[in-house]
Design an enzyme around this catalytic site. Structure first.
Site, PDB file in Angstrom:
ATOM      1  CE  LYS A 173     -20.885 -16.731   1.487  1.00  0.00           C
ATOM      2  NZ  LYS A 173     -20.547 -16.645   2.950  1.00  0.00           N
ATOM      3  CE1 TYR A 261     -21.888 -22.003   0.464  1.00  0.00           C
ATOM      4  CE2 TYR A 261     -22.372 -20.494   2.256  1.00  0.00           C
ATOM      5  CZ  TYR A 261     -21.466 -21.114   1.430  1.00  0.00           C
ATOM      6  OH  TYR A 261     -20.125 -20.844   1.549  1.00  0.00           O
TER       7      TYR A 261
HETATM    8  P1  NDP Z   1     -12.945 -12.816   9.171  1.00  0.00           P
HETATM    9  O1  NDP Z   1     -13.437 -11.598   9.867  1.00  0.00           O
HETATM   10  O2  NDP Z   1     -12.455 -13.936   9.991  1.00  0.00           O
HETATM   11  O3  NDP Z   1     -11.786 -12.440   8.151  1.00  0.00           O
HETATM   12  C1  NDP Z   1     -11.798 -11.274   7.372  1.00  0.00           C
HETATM   13  C2  NDP Z   1     -10.384 -10.707   7.325  1.00  0.00           C
HETATM   14  O4  NDP Z   1     -10.425  -9.578   6.460  1.00  0.00           O
HETATM   15  C3  NDP Z   1      -9.852 -10.195   8.657  1.00  0.00           C
HETATM   16  O5  NDP Z   1      -9.266 -11.190   9.435  1.00  0.00           O
HETATM   17  C4  NDP Z   1      -8.839  -9.174   8.196  1.00  0.00           C
HETATM   18  O6  NDP Z   1      -7.661  -9.853   7.825  1.00  0.00           O
HETATM   19  C5  NDP Z   1      -9.430  -8.644   6.889  1.00  0.00           C
HETATM   20  N1  NDP Z   1     -10.058  -7.322   7.034  1.00  0.00           N
HETATM   21  C6  NDP Z   1      -9.698  -6.226   6.337  1.00  0.00           C
HETATM   22  N2  NDP Z   1     -10.460  -5.192   6.655  1.00  0.00           N
HETATM   23  C7  NDP Z   1     -11.323  -5.617   7.606  1.00  0.00           C
HETATM   24  C8  NDP Z   1     -12.351  -4.981   8.342  1.00  0.00           C
HETATM   25  N3  NDP Z   1     -12.679  -3.690   8.154  1.00  0.00           N
HETATM   26  N4  NDP Z   1     -13.034  -5.704   9.247  1.00  0.00           N
HETATM   27  C9  NDP Z   1     -12.748  -7.009   9.434  1.00  0.00           C
HETATM   28  N5  NDP Z   1     -11.779  -7.670   8.737  1.00  0.00           N
HETATM   29  C10 NDP Z   1     -11.080  -6.965   7.837  1.00  0.00           C
HETATM   30  O7  NDP Z   1     -14.139 -13.291   8.224  1.00  0.00           O
HETATM   31  P2  NDP Z   1     -14.287 -14.671   7.447  1.00  0.00           P
HETATM   32  O8  NDP Z   1     -12.972 -15.241   7.150  1.00  0.00           O
HETATM   33  O9  NDP Z   1     -15.270 -15.502   8.144  1.00  0.00           O
HETATM   34  O10 NDP Z   1     -15.003 -14.165   6.088  1.00  0.00           O
HETATM   35  C11 NDP Z   1     -14.294 -13.499   5.071  1.00  0.00           C
HETATM   36  C12 NDP Z   1     -15.010 -13.685   3.728  1.00  0.00           C
HETATM   37  O11 NDP Z   1     -15.066 -15.067   3.431  1.00  0.00           O
HETATM   38  C13 NDP Z   1     -16.462 -13.207   3.681  1.00  0.00           C
HETATM   39  O12 NDP Z   1     -16.745 -12.649   2.437  1.00  0.00           O
HETATM   40  C14 NDP Z   1     -17.285 -14.452   3.868  1.00  0.00           C
HETATM   41  O13 NDP Z   1     -18.568 -14.383   3.256  1.00  0.00           O
HETATM   42  C15 NDP Z   1     -16.404 -15.485   3.196  1.00  0.00           C
HETATM   43  N6  NDP Z   1     -16.581 -16.814   3.760  1.00  0.00           N
HETATM   44  C16 NDP Z   1     -16.867 -17.842   2.927  1.00  0.00           C
HETATM   45  C17 NDP Z   1     -17.057 -19.098   3.412  1.00  0.00           C
HETATM   46  C18 NDP Z   1     -17.324 -20.222   2.479  1.00  0.00           C
HETATM   47  O14 NDP Z   1     -17.635 -21.318   2.940  1.00  0.00           O
HETATM   48  N7  NDP Z   1     -17.190 -20.022   1.171  1.00  0.00           N
HETATM   49  C19 NDP Z   1     -16.991 -19.393   4.850  1.00  0.00           C
HETATM   50  C20 NDP Z   1     -16.627 -18.253   5.651  1.00  0.00           C
HETATM   51  C21 NDP Z   1     -16.447 -17.011   5.103  1.00  0.00           C
HETATM   52  P3  NDP Z   1      -6.199  -9.275   8.201  1.00  0.00           P
HETATM   53  O15 NDP Z   1      -6.174  -9.179   9.702  1.00  0.00           O
HETATM   54  O16 NDP Z   1      -5.287 -10.299   7.656  1.00  0.00           O
HETATM   55  O17 NDP Z   1      -6.079  -7.957   7.527  1.00  0.00           O
END
Ligand code: NDP
Length: 427
Positions: A173, A261
């Site tokens: 989401k 949410y």
């Molecule tokens: P993070 O920033 O921690 O992770 C995103 C990952 O995406 C990065 O670590 C990186 O992985 C990759 N990435 C690729 N391109 C980019 C960019 N341009 N900028 C930043 N990251 C990039 O975020 P979250 O894990 O917190 O969130 C990711 C998704 O998950 C979102 O859509 C968020 O809404 C969702 N989410 C859902 C939750 C829930 O409870 N359902 C809780 C938290 C988040 P890599 O280094 O491996 O390429």
């Protein structure tokens, strides 16, 4: 960065998570189904389970109170895209607690991090992809489902590419940042004849399911009103929060990230769709976090039954609770959509009770929901249309806040699968 930082915290949390959330208990309870082998049923840890097997052989098999995992070879293979905080701390560790899912591939822009994660979870290094060679997942038959855990504005592109590679998709989401993107994702799923599920974990979580059941069964009487707050302080020192204040990546502020949410919750609790919205945004002056996206957003939704829902989100304070007010009783769930430790209270004029419900791993439950739908070709409860409905509504909430006037909704969305479905099996 950041990436090492993330990884360290992810792996540390994995250990804490497995201890705190009952990983060993799950392993012991599940032991009879796969104690003959020397590896875990999911194939993710690769750690021998000889002690459990020997103990199980020496004692009579206890009555199973949870359904055992299915055989490793029948488990549905997940490819996780984006190894950020949520993927490393919640999703990947939870696959080990699932019954039907296994981790088979990773996609990351950071090869070193991906190799470390692959080693930890028993994923082949040949099944590590990056964003450029992502489309080669089409050649990997082990991958059934691609789980998109990227910043919001990247969801649509990688969902469409996953469908073009012939895979099913679980997408975090918010589904995407525009109605057009959501529609492209739904169309791509239809063209590929594959399933698209939006990861609305709360709709698979036992406390939320119990609240829905009580409302549907009339235990609160006639529902009159509801309030729902979903807020958390954003911290620019945290790499995962950096992109959340950039509108091009996040699509919006607190509403798109956490307020969703409250919106989704109001809809699944009531089992109906809003017909009118009014909203107000408040951004603290001089706060660098809120130059591009909103902080506090308060909105009100009127539903066809006459119920009014008051919702609140924000990026500068904490809140995670909903209350539903009926003619005979009211209920409060707090926290409502946290990862663990939910608390349900039911109040009448005479008494207050706290129904006891078993906490379960909602991430494993939602992943298994899609895995089961893939195995049996059954519909998913939170498909693309459910994600599209929220994106449409969020854009209407922004519109109402901008104009200061109530906005009426003139489209009709109906859930294909009711929100209460699955409550009996999971709660
Ligand atoms: P993070 O920033 O921690 O992770 C995103 C990952 O995406 C990065 O670590 C990186 O992985 C990759 N990435 C690729 N391109 C980019 C960019 N341009 N900028 C930043 N990251 C990039 O975020 P979250 O894990 O917190 O969130 C990711 C998704 O998950 C979102 O859509 C968020 O809404 C969702 N989410 C859902 C939750 C829930 O409870 N359902 C809780 C938290 C988040 P890599 O280094 O491996 O390429």
């Amino acid at each position: 960065m950041t990436q090492n930082h993330l990884l360290t915290s992810g792996l540390l949390s994995r250990r804490l998570f497995l201890g705190a959330a009952g990983g060993t208990i799950v392993a012991a309870a599940a032991a009879p189904a796969w104690a003959q082998g020397t590896t875990s049923p999911d194939g993710t840890t690769g750690e021998p389970l000889l002690d459990i097997a020997n103990e199980a052989a020496a004692r009579p098999m206890p009555k199973m109170e949870v359904e055992p995992p299915i055989e490793p070879e029948r488990r549905v293979g997940y490819c996780v895209v984006g190894l950020g905080q949520f993927a490393l701390n919640q999703i990947i560790p939870s696959i080990g607690e699932s019954r039907m899912s296994k981790l088979v591939a990773l996609v990351s822009g950071d090869r070193e991090k991906a190799e470390t994660v692959a080693e930890q979870y028993g994923v082949s290094t040949e099944a590590i992809y990056n964003y450029d060679n992502f489309d080669e997942i089409a050649e990997n038959d082990e991958i059934d489902i691609v789980y998109i855990i990227l910043p919001n504005s990247l969801h649509a592109e990688f969902t469409v590419r996953a469908f073009e590679a012939g895979k099913h998709v679980m997408c975090e989401k918010p589904m995407a940042v525009s109605v057009e993107e959501c529609e492209q994702m739904i169309a791509a799923a239809e063209t590929a004849n594959r399933k698209l599920m939006i990861a609305y974990r709360a709709q698979y979580e036992p406390f939320n399911l119990e609240a829905i059941r009580m409302i549907r069964d009339g235990e609160l009487g006639t529902i009159r009103s509801l309030d729902n707050v979903a807020a958390r302080p954003i911290d620019l020192e945290n790499p995962a929060d950096e992109w959340r204040v950039v509108k091009d990546l996040a699509g919006g502020g607190s509403l798109m990230d956490i307020g969703i949410y409250a919106l989704n919750g109001a809809r699944y609790l009531l089992g109906e769709e809003p017909v009118e919205i009014s909203a107000t945004i408040s951004n603290p002056e001089g706060d660098e976090r809120f130059t591009d996206v909103e902080d506090i957003l308060s909105w009100r939704m009127r539903f066809p039954s006459g119920v009014i829902a008051n919702c609140l989100t924000g990026y500068s304070f904490s809140g995670n609770r909903f209350s539903v007010y009926g003619s005979d009783a009211s209920l409060t769930l707090e926290p409502a959509t946290d990862y663990y430790k939910h608390g349900l209270r039911v109040m009448t004029e005479e008494e207050q009770t706290e129904p006891q419900i078993q906490e379960k791993n909602q991430f494993a439950l939602e992943m298994d929901h899609l895995a089961e739908a893939v195995l049996n070709d059954t519909p998913v409860k939170t498909p693309g249309e459910e994600g599209l409905q929220d994106v449409r509504l969020m854009l209407k909430i922004y519109e109402a806040a901008e104009t200061g006037a109530p906005v009426t909704i003139d489209w009709s969305y109906q859930r294909a699968v009711p929100a209460e479905q699955g409550a009996d099996q999971q709660a």
